[in-house]
Design a protein around this motif. Structure first.
Motif: not given
Length: 418
Positions: A250-271
């Motif tokens: 977590v977070p490793y999923q999709t999110f809705a932005s203001s005009d579409g969706h993005i994928i965020v794949a934060a694989g470590n604490d620094g990211q």
């Protein structure tokens, strides 16, 4: 394709007799054609491959009128010569036997046992050509209690476990099983069949021995679950659906932005810290509940809504720009118009135009197989029904015009006149 051109391809020395239809078999045959094989697609006179009519949409000509080729058919049939033969007739069966003797590979996806009654099964054809590679593609294979069942991709996605893993979490709105947006069991069966055929050809070239390949959609669907299979086999616990989230990150999923969706794949604490800092939420980076991935997994139901509200404050492109600059793995969820406008997709030449006999040209997707010495080739657009019948019978079997005319008049290679 000229002999000099064939020598520049990986499979220019191979001829494939393609008795398949719909998707899994044609996908395999198209892969082989991309690699240079001569593929002869055999279809029923008058109707042909079912997918020719699986529209709309249909390919349009220069005036914007629909042709007879559905876009579905176009997706899996480039690079092939098309002939029409009624294999329910004795004359048609004899033509198939003669063509098989001139071929290296036979592909078929008829029901179990159906070709045996025509004398076109592997045991019959190998008597005529012992080094033949013969690949059968069915829903459930040639053996087992389900072997005589008809197999459809959607059903196999469910039976093979894929839909138990795909879809939103059961405890969230919209939760429940979901099929893939494309026919993955069919497509992956086509891919596995391609590999099996090339392996069998390599074996033949070393030993002179042909062989029979038994491919099943259900087998492939089970096999392709990969680590989810071994997760279950190692633990005894069946994995569940997580939608676009990840069970362990977590977070490793999709999110809705203001005009579409993005994928965020934060694989470590620094990211993760860079992600929330980019969104102006330093407090989420410093919160004791979220400072490590195990804690974020533990508190995902609290954290994810906060992140979702943060992401909605920027556009899709703003997030991509700021996260790429910060080194946070991310990506857009593109519609197909965005995919084919993407500079990387353009640079990789994944869309192309081929000359087409009735439409002038047809837009198709290029092969992803990029090979330095034997690149993929595209000698032919998806053919019209029966487009190459006379040419194949003349060139390979040396039939004269009178014999071809007689076969057409009797309905063996065309619609019998009233």
């Amino acid at each position: 394709m000229q002999t000099t051109e064939k020598n520049k391809t990986a499979l220019g020395h191979i001829r494939v007799l393609d008795l398949t239809r719909v998707l899994a078999g044609p996908w395999c045959a198209q892969n082989l054609a991309d690699l240079g094989a001569e593929v002869i697609k055999v279809e029923k006179p008058g109707s042909g491959d079912d997918t020719r009519t699986w529209g709309p949409p249909y390919l349009q000509d220069a005036d914007g009128n629909n042709t007879t080729e559905a876009a579905y058919y176009l997706a899996a049939n480039r690079g092939k010569q098309a002939i029409t033969i009624d294999i329910a007739t004795a004359e048609g069966q004899q033509i198939i036997r003669e063509l098989a003797q001139q071929s290296d590979v036979v592909l078929e996806n008829y029901k179990v046992g159906q070709l045996k009654k025509y004398g076109l099964d592997y045991d019959s054809l190998k008597l005529l050509k012992p080094d033949l590679v013969y690949c059968s593609i069915t829903g459930f294979g040639q053996t087992g209690p389900y072997s005589h069942r008809a197999g459809y991709d959607f059903i196999v996605q469910g039976m093979g476990g894929f839909m138990s893993l795909t879809g939103e979490r059961d405890d969230l709105p919209g939760g429940g099983p979901q099929k893939a947006g494309v026919a993955i069991a069919d497509l992956m069966t086509g891919m596995y069949s391609t590999i099996a055929v090339m392996a069998a050809l390599t074996h033949r070239d070393r030993t002179g021995e042909g062989q029979y390949i038994d491919m099943a959609l259900l087998d492939v669907q089970v096999a392709m679950l990969a680590n989810m299979n071994t997760n279950y086999l190692a633990s005894g616990n069946a994995p569940k659906r997580w939608g676009n989230a990840h069970p362990n990150i977590v977070p490793y999923q999709t999110f809705a932005s203001s005009d579409g969706h993005i994928i965020v794949a934060a694989g470590n604490d620094g990211q993760y810290r860079k992600f929330v800092q980019a969104g102006g939420r330093q407090d989420l980076a410093d919160d004791d509940r979220f400072i490590s991935n195990p804690l974020r997994v533990q508190h995902r139901d609290i954290l994810v809504p906060l992140l979702a509200a943060m992401v909605q404050q920027k556009t899709k492109q703003e997030w991509i720009d700021v996260l790429e600059a910060a080194g946070v793995p991310c990506g857009a969820i593109n519609s197909l118009d965005e995919v084919f406008d993407n500079p990387q997709v353009i640079a990789r030449q994944m869309q192309m135009d081929l000359p087409h006999p009735s439409a002038g040209k047809v837009k198709l997707v290029g092969s992803p197989m990029k090979m330095s010495a034997t690149p993929a080739v595209y000698p032919l657009a998806p053919p019209l029904l029966g487009q190459h019948t006379d040419q194949v019978l003349q060139d390979l079997l040396h039939y004269d015009d009178e014999k071809i005319a007689g076969l057409r008049w009797s309905g063996v290679i065309g619609i019998k006149p009233l």
